[in-house]
Design a protein around this motif. Structure first.
Motif, short mmCIF file in Angstrom:
data_model
loop_
_atom_site.label_atom_id
_atom_site.label_comp_id
_atom_site.label_asym_id
_atom_site.label_seq_id
_atom_site.Cartn_x
_atom_site.Cartn_y
_atom_site.Cartn_z
N UNK A 1 0.82 -1.23 0.00
CA UNK A 1 0.00 0.00 0.00
C UNK A 1 0.85 1.27 0.00
N UNK A 2 0.18 2.39 -0.22
CA UNK A 2 0.87 3.67 -0.22
C UNK A 2 1.34 4.07 1.18
N UNK A 3 0.73 3.51 2.21
CA UNK A 3 1.12 3.81 3.59
C UNK A 3 0.91 2.58 4.46
N UNK A 4 1.79 2.36 5.44
CA UNK A 4 1.60 1.25 6.37
C UNK A 4 0.49 1.53 7.38
N UNK A 5 0.03 2.77 7.41
CA UNK A 5 -1.04 3.16 8.34
C UNK A 5 -2.42 3.04 7.69
N UNK A 6 -2.59 2.08 6.79
CA UNK A 6 -3.85 1.99 6.05
C UNK A 6 -5.05 1.65 6.94
N UNK A 7 -4.81 1.15 8.14
CA UNK A 7 -5.93 0.88 9.05
C UNK A 7 -6.60 2.17 9.51
N UNK A 8 -5.93 3.30 9.33
CA UNK A 8 -6.47 4.60 9.73
C UNK A 8 -7.31 5.24 8.63
N UNK A 9 -7.48 4.54 7.49
CA UNK A 9 -8.23 5.08 6.37
C UNK A 9 -9.44 4.19 6.07
N UNK A 10 -10.32 4.71 5.25
CA UNK A 10 -11.53 3.96 4.93
C UNK A 10 -11.27 2.81 3.97
N UNK A 11 -10.17 2.89 3.22
CA UNK A 11 -9.82 1.85 2.26
C UNK A 11 -8.31 1.77 2.14
N UNK A 12 -7.85 0.72 1.47
CA UNK A 12 -6.42 0.54 1.22
C UNK A 12 -6.13 1.03 -0.20
N UNK A 13 -5.14 1.91 -0.34
CA UNK A 13 -4.79 2.47 -1.64
C UNK A 13 -3.46 1.88 -2.11
N UNK A 14 -3.43 1.45 -3.37
CA UNK A 14 -2.31 0.67 -3.86
C UNK A 14 -1.70 1.29 -5.13
N UNK A 15 -0.39 1.52 -5.13
CA UNK A 15 0.27 1.91 -6.39
C UNK A 15 0.40 0.68 -7.28
N UNK A 16 0.91 0.84 -8.49
CA UNK A 16 1.04 -0.29 -9.40
C UNK A 16 1.98 -1.34 -8.80
N UNK A 17 1.57 -2.60 -8.90
CA UNK A 17 2.40 -3.69 -8.38
C UNK A 17 2.12 -4.96 -9.18
N UNK A 18 2.87 -6.00 -8.89
CA UNK A 18 2.76 -7.25 -9.64
C UNK A 18 1.45 -8.00 -9.37
N UNK A 19 0.83 -7.76 -8.22
CA UNK A 19 -0.13 -8.72 -7.69
C UNK A 19 -1.58 -8.26 -7.65
N UNK A 20 -1.82 -6.98 -7.40
CA UNK A 20 -3.18 -6.49 -7.24
C UNK A 20 -3.44 -5.40 -8.27
N UNK A 21 -4.43 -5.60 -9.11
CA UNK A 21 -4.71 -4.63 -10.17
C UNK A 21 -5.50 -3.42 -9.67
N UNK A 22 -6.33 -3.64 -8.67
CA UNK A 22 -7.16 -2.53 -8.18
C UNK A 22 -6.29 -1.44 -7.57
N UNK A 23 -6.72 -0.19 -7.77
CA UNK A 23 -6.02 0.94 -7.16
C UNK A 23 -6.41 1.11 -5.71
N UNK A 24 -7.57 0.58 -5.34
CA UNK A 24 -8.00 0.61 -3.93
C UNK A 24 -8.94 -0.55 -3.70
N UNK A 25 -9.06 -0.95 -2.43
CA UNK A 25 -9.98 -2.02 -2.07
C UNK A 25 -10.32 -1.87 -0.59
N UNK A 26 -11.39 -2.50 -0.17
CA UNK A 26 -11.81 -2.38 1.22
C UNK A 26 -10.75 -2.98 2.13
N UNK A 27 -10.64 -2.43 3.31
CA UNK A 27 -9.63 -2.89 4.25
C UNK A 27 -9.80 -4.36 4.59
N UNK A 28 -11.04 -4.80 4.82
CA UNK A 28 -11.27 -6.19 5.20
C UNK A 28 -10.93 -7.15 4.05
N UNK A 29 -11.27 -6.76 2.82
CA UNK A 29 -10.91 -7.60 1.68
C UNK A 29 -9.40 -7.71 1.55
N UNK A 30 -8.72 -6.61 1.81
CA UNK A 30 -7.26 -6.62 1.72
C UNK A 30 -6.66 -7.50 2.81
#
Length: 306
Positions: free
Chosen positions: A91-120
């Motif tokens: 994720x863009x920050x290790x503090x993603x539990x403090x946000x409403x969703x997890x935000x992701x830069x481009x990576x090998x594994x997850x195509x979505x730019x964001x996803x719900x915290x619980x799904x992540x």
């Protein structure tokens, strides 16, 4: 890079035992065993070993090793150094539990730019789920009936919640994802090694391609602080072991005094004591010279000396 990490420290957690487990989705995960005991150590105190082990694991595929051999090597790596902490590396920050969703830069594994915290979280807890309640930016995490895990959380209380969650016994990382990270490290090293070894043999287009590939390497930069311990000490705030490996590897790769080399005999990565060194040990040098001598005798006599 002389004594670069001499006055630095950073804590990470490793367990005494790990096992491969297959999840319901058919994917293979590495996770601590039920009886494994955690311990805290400083990765920077053994940074050369960690980086070299990571490179050599990443090269196993090019050496035609079986998946079982690769899995064994990754499992042994985890026992020595812990899991990679991919949950907080991506994720863009290790503090993603403090946000409403997890935000992701481009990576090998997850195509979505964001996803719900619980799904992540479910991606890293495929077996036993953590007791987490998430409402908007508010999170509550309960640890029940496990004094070791509670003590671990208290000891590492200066870490973000998500980092602490990745230290728990229920946390797991995908074999596919871990293996890809090691391959990326090895590919980056080999690209750099060959760029200078074969520079005169390459076309300008080949050189440009390798340079562009190197530019893609990197991760989210770690932060640091100064602690007044027995002496002023840089304390790195790594939110994943993977980020620490990337940083340590970057410094080692650019060190002209003690460069990383491939042993001319055993082909393992090693840190050269001087820029001209081509063997990882006197034993490999002697073996190489013996084989070379036998080859010359064979060419001369039509057979190899006894």
């Amino acid at each position: 890079m002389k004594n670069l990490f001499e006055r630095t420290s950073s804590n990470w957690v490793r367990y005494s035992e790990y096992e491969w487990k297959e999840a319901e989705n058919g994917k293979l995960y590495l996770t601590p065993t039920k009886t494994a005991q955690p311990s805290i150590y400083d990765p920077l105190s053994e940074y050369q070993r960690i980086v070299l082990d990571a490179i050599n694991i990443g090269r196993l595929g090019t050496q035609h090793k079986s998946e079982k051999e690769v899995q064994k090597a990754i499992q042994q790596f985890a026992v020595k150094y812990g899991l990679l902490g991919l949950m907080t590396a991506l994720p863009t920050t290790p503090n993603f539990m403090d946000y409403e969703a997890v935000y992701l830069p481009k990576n090998h594994f997850i195509r979505e730019e964001s996803m719900s915290t619980m799904d992540y979280l479910n991606l890293f807890f495929p077996f036993d789920k953590p007791d987490v309640v998430k409402r908007g930016i508010e999170s509550m995490w309960n640890i029940n009936n496990d004094r070791v895990m509670m003590a671990l959380v208290m000891t590492m209380s200066d870490k973000p919640m998500a980092v602490n969650m990745s230290f728990q016994r229920e946390y797991a990382e995908s074999y596919e994802w871990m293996n890809q990270q090691f391959i990326d490290i090895a590919f980056t090293f080999i690209s750099s090694f060959l760029f200078y070894e074969d520079y005169d043999k390459m076309t300008p287009e080949q050189r440009l391609l390798m340079q562009q590939g190197m530019e893609a390497f990197g991760g989210i930069a770690p932060t640091y602080r100064i602690a007044l311990l027995d002496k002023p000490t840089i304390v790195w705030d790594f939110h994943s072991l993977m980020l620490g490996i990337q940083m340590m590897f970057s410094f080692m790769l650019t060190d002209s005094d003690k460069p990383i080399r491939l042993c001319r005999h055993c082909t393992q990565a090693f840190v050269a004591s001087r820029p001209s060194a081509v063997f990882c040990s006197p034993q490999c040098k002697n073996k190489h010279n013996v084989y070379k001598s036998r080859g010359k005798n064979k060419d001369k006599d039509g057979d190899t000396d006894a």
